[in-house]
Every structure is written in structure tokens, then in C-alpha cells.
Design a protein around this motif. Structure first.
Motif, PDB file in Angstrom:
ATOM      1  N   LYS B  11      45.854 -61.201 -72.258  1.00  0.00           N
ATOM      2  CA  LYS B  11      44.533 -60.965 -72.853  1.00  0.00           C
ATOM      3  C   LYS B  11      43.520 -60.684 -71.738  1.00  0.00           C
ATOM      4  CE  LYS B  11      45.041 -64.221 -76.730  1.00  0.00           C
ATOM      5  NZ  LYS B  11      45.035 -63.493 -78.000  1.00  0.00           N
ATOM      6  N   ASN B  12      42.473 -59.962 -72.098  1.00  0.00           N
ATOM      7  CA  ASN B  12      41.389 -59.743 -71.131  1.00  0.00           C
ATOM      8  C   ASN B  12      40.832 -61.090 -70.684  1.00  0.00           C
ATOM      9  OD1 ASN B  12      41.479 -56.980 -71.182  1.00  0.00           O
ATOM     10  ND2 ASN B  12      40.015 -56.824 -72.883  1.00  0.00           N
ATOM     11  N   GLY B  13      40.550 -61.194 -69.404  1.00  0.00           N
ATOM     12  CA  GLY B  13      39.956 -62.425 -68.891  1.00  0.00           C
ATOM     13  C   GLY B  13      40.970 -63.402 -68.344  1.00  0.00           C
ATOM     14  N   VAL B  14      42.250 -63.212 -68.711  1.00  0.00           N
ATOM     15  CA  VAL B  14      43.292 -64.094 -68.170  1.00  0.00           C
ATOM     16  C   VAL B  14      43.680 -63.558 -66.789  1.00  0.00           C
ATOM     17  CG1 VAL B  14      45.630 -64.972 -68.497  1.00  0.00           C
ATOM     18  CG2 VAL B  14      44.135 -64.649 -70.471  1.00  0.00           C
ATOM     19  N   LEU B  15      43.671 -64.428 -65.796  1.00  0.00           N
ATOM     20  CA  LEU B  15      44.027 -64.006 -64.437  1.00  0.00           C
ATOM     21  C   LEU B  15      45.458 -63.486 -64.386  1.00  0.00           C
ATOM     22  CD1 LEU B  15      42.514 -66.752 -62.108  1.00  0.00           C
ATOM     23  CD2 LEU B  15      41.758 -64.387 -62.407  1.00  0.00           C
ATOM     24  N   ASP B  16      45.686 -62.443 -63.604  1.00  0.00           N
ATOM     25  CA  ASP B  16      47.013 -61.840 -63.490  1.00  0.00           C
ATOM     26  C   ASP B  16      47.362 -61.686 -62.013  1.00  0.00           C
ATOM     27  OD1 ASP B  16      49.315 -60.371 -63.650  1.00  0.00           O
ATOM     28  OD2 ASP B  16      48.396 -58.588 -64.508  1.00  0.00           O
ATOM     29  N   ARG B  38      47.387 -54.386 -64.278  1.00  0.00           N
ATOM     30  CA  ARG B  38      47.770 -55.579 -65.046  1.00  0.00           C
ATOM     31  C   ARG B  38      49.220 -55.389 -65.469  1.00  0.00           C
ATOM     32  NH1 ARG B  38      44.007 -59.529 -65.840  1.00  0.00           N
ATOM     33  NH2 ARG B  38      44.459 -59.961 -68.021  1.00  0.00           N
ATOM     34  N   ILE B  72      47.453 -66.824 -74.426  1.00  0.00           N
ATOM     35  CA  ILE B  72      47.009 -65.975 -73.313  1.00  0.00           C
ATOM     36  C   ILE B  72      47.473 -64.522 -73.411  1.00  0.00           C
ATOM     37  CG2 ILE B  72      46.775 -67.860 -71.635  1.00  0.00           C
ATOM     38  CD1 ILE B  72      49.539 -66.976 -70.499  1.00  0.00           C
TER      39      ILE B  72
END
Lengths: 80, 80
Positions: B11-16, B38, B72
Motif C-alpha cells: 500500500k502507499n505509505g508502507v516503507l519498501d 516499489r 499492508i
């Protein structure tokens, strides 16, 4: 800004133990209709600029050099 | 036989961190136009039968139960 999606999948005939494990787990969860599972990777890439032809050439080079192991994997590039 | 592709992405905002590492590696290889990467997963699933509506419902259930961590991750199902 150009957004692209690169999909990397194992070539046919290459063993995929991870896919097999997922297949077994789905079966154990009661999904009896699953005949085969193969796992791959997806890369969502944002690139500066707006030259789609140039981006396509760069993305192909990225796949050849880093994103895919072309001995055992195929790749597909979609520019969105 | 129904063939489907399930794509699971953060999801957007989840650190990768894996995506960031690939971004750094591409940059080090000279691909200076890359703004963001991503990484996600793709599952190619073959299912018995020909009832596409039933397959769609089963694939959604597989994503919710096993293939994606919906806290997530987002998932998308394409039936081919």
C-alpha cells in the motif's frame, strides 16, 4: 513522469518450489480447484522525463542488467 | 481451465526497503532517470473448471487468506 510496471516470471520448465509451496498451502486451506501456482516479481518504476521510447529502452536495459536473470526468467515491461 | 494473475503490491505509505535497494542499485548502474521503485509479487494461478464468477470469488478468498497481507498490501486479480 513515466510510470512503468516490469513483471518478471520464471521461464516454463524452471522449477518453482515457492509456487509449489503456495499451491500446497492453498490446497490445505480448502481451495481444491487450484491446479498450479507460479510466483513472480513485479517492479513499479517511476522515471523522470516524458520520452516513452527512451524509457522503454532504459527499462529493457534495467531488466537485462539487474531486474531479471534472463537465464531462468522472462520479463515484460508495460509503460502506463 | 482458468488462468489468473494475482498482483500483490505494498500500500502507499508502507516503507519498501527492497524497492529502495533496487532504486539505489539502478542508480549505481547509471540509470539516473529512476525516481522510485516499489517491489511487489505476482502469482500465476491455474484453476480447474470454467466458471469465471466462481473462480473470481475463490481468488479473492485466496488473497484475503493467504496471498496478501491486507494490513499492508493491496491485491488485484485478473482472469485471463
Amino acid at each position: 513522469m513515466i510510470r512503468a510496471r516490469v513483471t518478471v516470471t520464471l521461464k516454463n520448465g524452471v522449477l518453482d518450489p515457492q509456487g509449489k509451496a503456495i499451491e500446497g498451502a492453498l490446497s490445505a486451506l480448502g481451495f481444491g480447484d487450484v491446479a498450479a501456482v507460479r510466483q513472480g516479481k513485479v517492479f513499479d518504476i517511476e522515471m523522470e522525463g516524458s520520452d516513452r521510447a527512451r524509457a522503454a529502452a532504459e527499462l529493457k536495459a534495467m531488466c537485462e542488467k539487474l531486474l531479471a536473470n534472463t537465464v531462468i526468467e522472462d520479463y515484460a515491461v508495460e509503460i502506463g
